[in-house]
Write an enzyme that holds these catalytic residues in place. Structure first.
Site, PDB file in Angstrom:
ATOM      1  NE  ARG A 139       0.149  -4.979   2.377  1.00  0.00           N
ATOM      2  CZ  ARG A 139      -0.780  -5.732   3.051  1.00  0.00           C
ATOM      3  NH1 ARG A 139      -0.688  -6.880   2.809  1.00  0.00           N
ATOM      4  NH2 ARG A 139      -1.598  -5.143   3.733  1.00  0.00           N
ATOM      5  CG  ASP A 156      -0.649  30.754  -6.706  1.00  0.00           C
ATOM      6  OD1 ASP A 156      -0.673  29.362  -7.045  1.00  0.00           O
ATOM      7  OD2 ASP A 156      -1.416  31.571  -7.229  1.00  0.00           O
ATOM      8  CE  LYS A 180      -0.707   3.439   0.289  1.00  0.00           C
ATOM      9  NZ  LYS A 180      -1.414   2.444   0.598  1.00  0.00           N
ATOM     10  CE1 TYR A 195      -8.015  37.216  -2.479  1.00  0.00           C
ATOM     11  CE2 TYR A 195      -7.071  35.423  -1.821  1.00  0.00           C
ATOM     12  CZ  TYR A 195      -7.273  36.252  -2.665  1.00  0.00           C
ATOM     13  OH  TYR A 195      -6.968  35.831  -3.987  1.00  0.00           O
ATOM     14  CB  CYS A 241      -3.538  33.151  -0.994  1.00  0.00           C
ATOM     15  SG  CYS A 241      -3.658  34.464   0.262  1.00  0.00           S
ATOM     16  NE  ARG A 265      -8.950   0.081   1.878  1.00  0.00           N
ATOM     17  CZ  ARG A 265      -7.708   0.606   2.154  1.00  0.00           C
ATOM     18  NH1 ARG A 265      -7.735   1.682   2.718  1.00  0.00           N
ATOM     19  NH2 ARG A 265      -6.666  -0.147   1.895  1.00  0.00           N
ATOM     20  CG  HIS A 312      -4.772  -3.018   4.703  1.00  0.00           C
ATOM     21  ND1 HIS A 312      -3.417  -2.823   4.950  1.00  0.00           N
ATOM     22  CD2 HIS A 312      -5.262  -1.849   4.219  1.00  0.00           C
ATOM     23  CE1 HIS A 312      -2.945  -1.619   5.056  1.00  0.00           C
ATOM     24  NE2 HIS A 312      -4.087  -0.769   4.678  1.00  0.00           N
TER      25      HIS A 312
HETATM   26  C1  PLP Z   1      -0.953   2.030   2.027  1.00  0.00           C
HETATM   27  C2  PLP Z   1      -0.886   0.526   2.358  1.00  0.00           C
HETATM   28  C3  PLP Z   1      -0.061  -0.059   3.244  1.00  0.00           C
HETATM   29  C4  PLP Z   1       1.030   0.766   3.983  1.00  0.00           C
HETATM   30  O1  PLP Z   1       0.344   1.461   5.002  1.00  0.00           O
HETATM   31  P1  PLP Z   1       1.444   2.281   5.831  1.00  0.00           P
HETATM   32  O2  PLP Z   1       0.666   2.704   7.076  1.00  0.00           O
HETATM   33  O3  PLP Z   1       1.540   3.492   5.352  1.00  0.00           O
HETATM   34  O4  PLP Z   1       2.418   1.443   6.243  1.00  0.00           O
HETATM   35  C5  PLP Z   1      -0.161  -1.422   3.210  1.00  0.00           C
HETATM   36  N1  PLP Z   1      -1.066  -2.296   2.733  1.00  0.00           N
HETATM   37  C6  PLP Z   1      -2.051  -1.802   1.953  1.00  0.00           C
HETATM   38  C7  PLP Z   1      -3.085  -2.416   1.410  1.00  0.00           C
HETATM   39  C8  PLP Z   1      -2.205  -0.281   1.515  1.00  0.00           C
HETATM   40  O5  PLP Z   1      -3.038   0.179   1.048  1.00  0.00           O
END
Ligand code: PLP
Length: 864
Positions: free
Chosen positions: A714, A808, A525, A757, A806, A627, A657
């Site tokens: 994951r 850029d 992602k 600035y 700034c 969440r 998660h």
């Molecule tokens: C982003 C994400 C992960 C990975 O998390 P890390 O801390 O980057 O390993 C795993 N599961 C879900 C649902 C996530 O959104």
């Protein structure tokens, strides 16, 4: 060269012939380990290796379909489709296909009567090997390991290339990561000479102690055929271990008092060069050389090579001539966007057959749709006729999908002439026939030839290469960097360099934590945490990850359009239609009753205008993150919705998660989450009537909760080299990304003046030198780094931020870095500026710094 008949392998390697090949005269000519690298199927023997996350047996049907007919498999392994699926093929069952591969290479090595030099050590192996090959090539026809092919599988493949008729010297490197490995490599290489580079004492996970590691490495040199080991006598542990193992040595030293065969004294000389005095008492020789560099690692590597040359008594004047031609070993492959939607693979490694084969492998790995083009200079390979050489080159092209060849150079251009002659004549004979194969194996191959790089550049129109994936591979003297410059997209001063080798290294580190059979989903992602989704996904596909995950459907669609075919889970597909998901084979995470109902409605009325299957779904369970997802209280209603569809609902997985997998203070909470997940999953599986994949762990969880791996994990930030859990050995992960920019201008600021600035940066204590850098918050460089909170590295020295960041650009103080000049590189993060420490300075986390690097910053992907 004599290749063994496949049917004689049981006598050579042991094992049992499950089926003899239909053609009893079939020879084992090529060793094949990877189903994606079938070059010439005739005579290729596939060894079905098995690793923690990989099983070569799975690819047998695919290989058979590609024409491979010889297989070495594991005794008792289940063959997909059974023996009957491989008519005419030869199959040999052995206890360990890896051991069989090594034994076959060892038998091949024994056929070679010439000298073989083996190189090992902690650093410099590959450079010393490449330099020795450069320095000795006027005297010898050398077979050497390609790049750093020094592992348990790399060494057998390298040694297999030894040709007893043609080669006069073999040079192979050996590297190990665990105790017990070196003896196996020694049995394959059977070195007659050895070279030990350096002994690094860094802690190494595979060994009990540095001394054990050293002794293990020296096992390479304990065979009866070893005549001498070249090494530097200045490292006391090496000296004593060599003496203890009674290895005959040939030593050099830089210390006047140290007894050794060669004494070297170095002295800095004109710009970037070094004077070297060499004393070789046994040959009553004293000579002086100029080395074309001044940095310590290059000097050290050159001295190792010199020891070999002096021992061979090469004339000093000749040595000097060769030393001056020594060039740095470029071992990088850079991938970067080109103009007109093209994509460049710029490979600077040697353009000989082995180097070309490796570069073509990298091209084969690309999944981008569209034409694949090879821009190739004359291939440098001593000892082969032009016809034979280019016939071999031609044989490599189809597997990489090359359909357009641009040949540059006098030699390769000859092929055009020869092929036309061939086409004009009725009798295809001898060498012309072989050269003509460059064009004939693939009627789709378009070819064009130019006598020189200049001739090519003179007519080059980059638009002619629009949308193509282009491998640029030229021997040094052709100066192909000019072609790269003409074809690459404009780069402004800021670049994010992503090291794909480091990424693979980190992937393997996490894989090693998994129990056998556990699947791996990788989170790509947010543009793969800023690293670049297509390249990361493409590497993961090659490394055979099981799943990818993105946050939104758009990200998944972009991956599909770039040719990625792994299953992809979409975490937040809510506003997108299921038809869209279906079209791109994206699998939504379902986290609410609204989504589930919508899905079930589509599922019940299969859209007849879409013959594709309904997307598989992932049910998200909320066990404490609060969440997204179904709560435990929702369970009765959820089960009631699922039950009527239990028989056919394509539920791909159940997931949750963890809220605090990285924080020991919350471990009780995490355990509660995990037991809630187990309970909820069991109820859902009971309702569906079958088991479903389950997964809960992110990167920190993989390291901290090995018992909760379920069926899949994951992996996220860990892949990118950041250990969110702080539990990994700090050396275990390699940093992947390096953000660099350049100095646009340097100004001298009198005391009391201000910078930028709001006039916030003030030069208080005397005159300051201020450098303006080509990076700002629009590139993703956080404003909070302004006014001294951040630092960059210039020439390895820290330069603090002055004034505000700034849009850029931003300014840093380089008063203490007198070397700094406009155009110099400033490192923003990477080696020496670790992300977690930088993040802590502005009260954020590494995730934010990585994902903030804006898309306008060019990504360059490198591998070694
Ligand atoms: C982003 C994400 C992960 C990975 O998390 P890390 O801390 O980057 O390993 C795993 N599961 C879900 C649902 C996530 O959104």
């Amino acid at each position: 060269m004599p290749f063994p008949l496949f049917r004689t392998l049981p006598a050579l390697l042991g094992g049992r012939l499950l089926q003899a090949p239909a053609d009893a005269a079939t020879e084992a000519r090529h060793l094949l380990l990877d189903s994606r690298r079938v070059g010439l199927p005739a005579g290729a023997v596939f060894f079905a290796l098995r690793g923690p996350s990989h099983d070569g047996h799975r690819y047998l049907p695919e290989l058979y379909a590609q024409g491979v007919r010889l297989f070495v498999v594991e005794e008792n392994a289940a063959l997909p489709g059974g023996l009957g699926a491989y008519p005419g093929a030869g199959l040999l069952a052995v206890l360990s296909p890896l051991a069989a591969l090594q034994a076959l290479a060892a038998a091949h090595r024994a056929e070679f009567a010439g000298p073989v030099l083996a190189i090992t050590g902690s650093n410099g192996k590959t450079i010393v090997k490449e330099w020795l090959a450069q320095l000795l090539s006027p005297d010898e026809d050398i077979c050497r390991s390609p790049r750093s092919y020094n592992s348990q599988v790399g060494v057998p493949l390298s040694v297999w290339e030894l040709n007893p008729v043609r080669h006069t010297l073999g040079i192979f490197e050996a590297g190990i990561s665990e105790a017990g490995e070196m003896a196996r490599l020694a049995a394959i290489i059977q070195p007659t000479e050895g070279l030990f580079t350096t002994f690094g004492t860094a802690h190494d996970a595979g060994f009990a102690s540095p001394e054990q590691k050293l002794r293990e490495k020296l096992q390479l040199f304990t065979g009866p055929q070893l005549q001498r080991l070249f090494y530097c006598a200045d490292q006391a542990p090496v000296r004593s271990a060599v003496a203890e193992l009674k290895i005959p040595g040939f030593t050099w030293t830089r210390q006047p008092e140290q007894p050794a065969d060669l004494h070297f004294t170095l002295e800095a000389a004109a710009a970037g060069t070094t004077r070297l005095h060499a004393k070789y008492p046994a040959a009553s020789l004293m000579s002086e050389f100029t080395l074309p560099f001044a940095d310590e690692p290059s000097l050290e590597n050159a001295l190792h090579c010199l020891a070999v040359l002096l021992h061979r008594q090469v004339e000093p004047a000749e040595i000097q001539r060769r030393l001056l031609r020594l060039h740095p070993v470029a071992m990088r492959l850079e991938m970067k966007p080109g103009r007109h939607g093209s994509y460049l693979l710029d490979d600077t490694y040697n353009n000989d057959l082995a180097g070309l084969a490796l570069a073509l492998n990298a091209l084969a790995r690309q999944s981008r749709p569209g034409r694949r083009t090879l821009i190739l200079s004359d291939v440098l390979e001593s000892g082969l006729s032009r016809a034979e050489l280019y016939a071999r080159v031609a044989a490599l092209l189809p597997a990489a999908g090359v359909s357009r060849l641009v040949g540059i150079g006098e030699e390769i251009s000859q092929l055009k002439v020869e092929t036309e002659e061939l086409r004009g004549s009725t009798s295809a004979i001898g060498s012309i026939e072989a050269a003509g194969q460059l064009l004939t194996p693939n009627a789709q191959l378009l070819t064009e030839f130019y006598p020189s790089t200049e001739a090519f550049l003179a007519q080059l129109n980059p638009a002619d290469f629009a949308q193509e994936t282009i491998l640029i591979k030229g021997a040094r003297r052709f100066g192909f960097e000019r072609i790269v410059a003409a074809l690459q997209a404009q780069q402004h001063g800021t670049v994010l360099e992503v090291n794909l080798d480091a990424l693979s290294h980190n992937l393997q580190h996490y894989r090693r934590q998994l129990r056998p059979g556990t699947k791996l989903m990788v989170m790509v992602k947010a543009f793969a945490y800023g690293a670049g989704s297509y390249e990361v996904a493409s590497l993961l596909e090659f490394q055979r990850a099981d799943y990818l995950a993105v946050a939104y459907a758009d990200e998944g669609i972009a991956l599909r359009e770039a040719g990625i075919s792994l299953p992809i889970m979409v975490m937040n597909a809510a506003p997108d239609s299921f038809d869209l998901l279906r079209r791109y084979r994206l699998e939504p995470e379902i986290y609410s009753f609204e989504m589930l109902d919508e899905y079930l409605a589509t599922f019940e009325s299969p859209a007849s205008h879409f013959p594709l299957p309904t997307p598989r779904i992932h049910l998200k369970l909320d066990t404490g993150m609060r969440r997204l997802g179904f709560d435990e209280a929702d369970l009765p209603a959820l089960l009631a919705r699922l039950r009527p569809h239990a028989a056919h609902l394509p539920v791909a997985s159940l997931m949750t998660h963890l809220a605090a997998a990285d924080e020991p203070a919350h471990d009780d909470f995490t355990q509660t989450q995990l037991s809630t997940f187990r309970r909820m999953a069991a109820a859902i599986e009971a309702a569906l009537g079958h088991a479903v994949l389950k997964h809960a762990l992110n990167s920190a969880g993989i390291l901290r909760f090995p018992d909760a791996q379920f069926d899949m994990v994951r992996l996220g930030i860990g892949l990118y080299g950041v250990d969110a859990s702080n539990t990994a050995d700090p050396a275990a992960l390699r940093p992947v990304s390096q953000l660099r920019t350049t100095i646009s201008q340097i100004k001298t600021l009198p005391a009391g003046h201000t910078v930028g600035y709001g006039r916030r940066g003030q030069a208080s204590s005397g005159e300051r030198r201020i450098a303006t850098l080509a990076i700002g918050y629009a590139d993703g460089y956080d404003r909070r780094f302004g006014n001294g909170a951040g630092t960059v590295l210039i020439h390895g020295q820290p330069a603090p931020l002055v004034g505000s960041v700034c849009m850029d650009m931003c300014m840093v103080d380089v008063t203490d870095i007198p070397l700094a000049r406009a155009g110099d590189v400033a490192l923003v993060f990477g080696e020496g500026l670790p992300l977690p420490a930088l993040a802590a300075r502005i009260g954020t986390i590494a995730y934010e710094l990585l994902t903030n690097v804006s898309e306008r910053v060019k990504r360059v992907f490198v591998s070694e």
